[in-house]
Design a protein around this motif. Structure first.
Motif, PDB file in Angstrom:
ATOM      1  N   GLU A   1       0.831  -1.207   0.000  1.00  0.00           N
ATOM      2  CA  GLU A   1       0.000   0.000   0.000  1.00  0.00           C
ATOM      3  C   GLU A   1       0.862   1.252   0.000  1.00  0.00           C
ATOM      4  OE1 GLU A   1      -3.482   2.141   2.728  1.00  0.00           O
ATOM      5  OE2 GLU A   1      -2.593   0.234   3.354  1.00  0.00           O
TER       6      GLU A   1
ATOM      7  N   SER B   1       2.567   1.612  -3.375  1.00  0.00           N
ATOM      8  CA  SER B   1       1.625   2.135  -4.367  1.00  0.00           C
ATOM      9  C   SER B   1       1.469   3.643  -4.228  1.00  0.00           C
ATOM     10  CB  SER B   1       0.270   1.442  -4.210  1.00  0.00           C
ATOM     11  OG  SER B   1      -0.669   1.961  -5.121  1.00  0.00           O
ATOM     12  N   SER B   2       1.418   4.114  -2.986  1.00  0.00           N
ATOM     13  CA  SER B   2       1.304   5.549  -2.740  1.00  0.00           C
ATOM     14  C   SER B   2       2.543   6.291  -3.220  1.00  0.00           C
ATOM     15  CB  SER B   2       1.083   5.797  -1.244  1.00  0.00           C
ATOM     16  OG  SER B   2       1.013   7.182  -0.976  1.00  0.00           O
TER      17      SER B   2
END
Length: 339
Positions: free
Chosen positions: A178, A181-182
Motif C-alpha cells: 500500500e 503504491s502511494s
C-alpha cells in the motif's frame, strides 16, 4: 560566522569533484563552440574508425560520456547518494520502515553498533573500506596532536557514514504494498511534467534546426555538449526542473537523478550512427536500471522511508550553492505524508 559563509567553507570532497567536472564539461562545450565556427568538420561523428585523427574531439566526448554513464552502473562509484539511493545498501531504516518509535530506532542502531556487525556477506563493502581508511587517518592525526586534531575528528565523523555499516535486516527496510503504491503515484506526479516538457523542448529545438537546415551531426554534438554541461549546472547551482515541476528539496531526493544520461544524449538521437547508438544504448541501460528499482522499491527514493536522504545523514552537501539560489527563487514546498 554567517550561515552562507559556513556553506562556502565547509565543502565536501564530492562537491569539489563536481565543480571540477563542471569546469571540464564547460571546456568541452567551449571547444565545441570554437570548432563550430572554425572547423565544423571536426564535430562530425561518422567515419571515426577510418580516420580517427580528424575526429579527436568526438572521441574525447565519447570517452567523457561513457565514463560518466558507467559510474552510475556500479555501487563502488564515488558519486552522490542521489544516484546511489536505488541500491539497497544505501537505504537506512526509518520509524516508518522499522515500525519503531524514534527512541526504539536509536536503541536498535546502538545495539547493532555494539554487536560489531558489518554487512560483508550481503553487500559490497566499499563503505567499510572508506570508513576504515578515514578512521585510520584520524588515529594518525590524533597521535600527532596539535590544534588541528579536533578539526580532523569532526571532519571524519561528518564524512564517515557509520549507519550504512550496520547489518540492517530486510524486515527493517521493507514497507507494505500500500505504501509502495502511494509512493509510485507521488513519483509519477513529480516526473510526469518533466517527461512532457523534455519531449516538447527537444521536439521544438529539432524542428527549429530542421527548418534552418542545421539539423545535422555537428549541431547534435554541440547540442549534446550543452546538455552535458547543464546537467552539472543543475547539480551544483540551480535546477529549473526542480523549481518548475518536481518541487523536491534537493538532489538527494531527486526522482530523476539518473535521467541525466539519457537527457544528455537526446540530441544524438537525431544523428543516427554507431556512435550515437552506443551512447544512447548505454544511457538507456542506466535509465532502465533506475526506473526498475524505483518501481519495485520506491521506498528507497523517499526520505520518509530512507534515512540516507535526510539532511541529518547527508554526506554529499551538494546544496552549498544550490540551496540559497533556489530559496531566493521559490521556497521549497513541504511534501505531505503518505495517506
Amino acid at each position: 560566522m554567517s550561515k552562507a559563509k559556513k556553506r562556502n567553507i565547509e565543502t565536501t570532497k564530492l562537491f569539489r569533484n563536481y565543480l571540477v567536472q563542471l569546469c571540464l564539461r564547460a571546456v568541452l562545450l567551449s571547444v565545441a563552440v570554437v570548432l563550430w565556427f572554425t572547423r565544423p568538420d571536426l564535430l562530425e561523428i561518422r567515419g571515426i574508425a577510418s580516420n580517427p585523427s580528424s575526429h579527436a574531439f568526438a572521441i574525447v566526448l565519447f570517452v567523457f560520456l561513457t565514463l560518466d554513464f558507467s559510474t552510475k552502473l556500479t555501487t563502488r562509484s564515488k558519486i552522490a547518494i542521489g544516484s546511489m539511493k536505488q541500491y539497497k545498501h544505501f537505504q537506512i531504516p526509518t520509524t516508518r520502515t522499522a515500525g519503531k518509535g524514534a527512541d526504539e530506532l536509536f536503541d536498535y542502531f546502538r545495539s547493532l553498533a555494539a554487536s560489531g556487525g558489518e554487512r560483508h556477506a550481503q553487500m559490497h563493502f566499499h563503505p567499510i573500506e572508506a570508513a576504515r581508511e578515514a578512521l585510520s587517518e584520524l588515529r594518525g592525526q590524533l597521535r600527532q596532536g596539535g590544534a588541528d586534531a579536533m578539526a580532523a575528528a569532526k571532519q571524519t565523523l561528518r564524512d564517515v557514514d557509520v549507519l550504512r555499516l550496520l547489518p540492517f535486516s530486510d524486515d527493517d527496510l521493507d514497507v507494505s504494498q500500500e505504501i509502495r503504491s502511494s509512493f509510485r503515484k507521488r513519483r509519477l506526479n513529480e516526473v510526469a511534467g518533466v517527461i512532457v516538457a523534455w519531449i516538447l523542448l527537444n521536439a521544438c529545438i529539432a524542428m527549429a534546426l530542421y527548418i534552418l537546415g542545421m539539423l545535422d551531426e555537428r549541431a547534435c554534438v554541440g547540442w549534446t555538449c550543452l546538455y552535458f554541461v547543464f546537467d552539472m549546472v543543475c547539480v551544483v547551482f540551480w535546477c529549473p526542473l526542480q523549481l518548475l515541476f518536481m518541487r523536491n528539496r534537493c538532489c538527494t531526493t531527486c526522482q530523476i537523478f539518473n535521467w541525466d544520461a539519457i537527457m544528455a544524449v537526446t540530441p544524438l538521437m537525431f544523428a543516427p550512427c554507431w556512435y550515437s547508438a552506443v551512447l544512447v544504448a548505454l544511457a538507456l541501460v542506466v535509465l532502465l536500471r533506475w526506473e526498475i528499482s524505483a518501481f519495485i522499491y520506491p521506498e528507497r527514493f523517499f526520505e520518509e522511508t530512507n534515512a540516507s536522504l535526510s539532511c541529518a545523514n547527508c554526506r554529499d552537501k551538494l546544496c552549498k550553492l544550490r540551496e540559497p539560489i533556489f530559496e531566493s527563487l521559490a521556497p521549497t514546498s513541504k511534501r505531505g505524508d503518505i495517506k
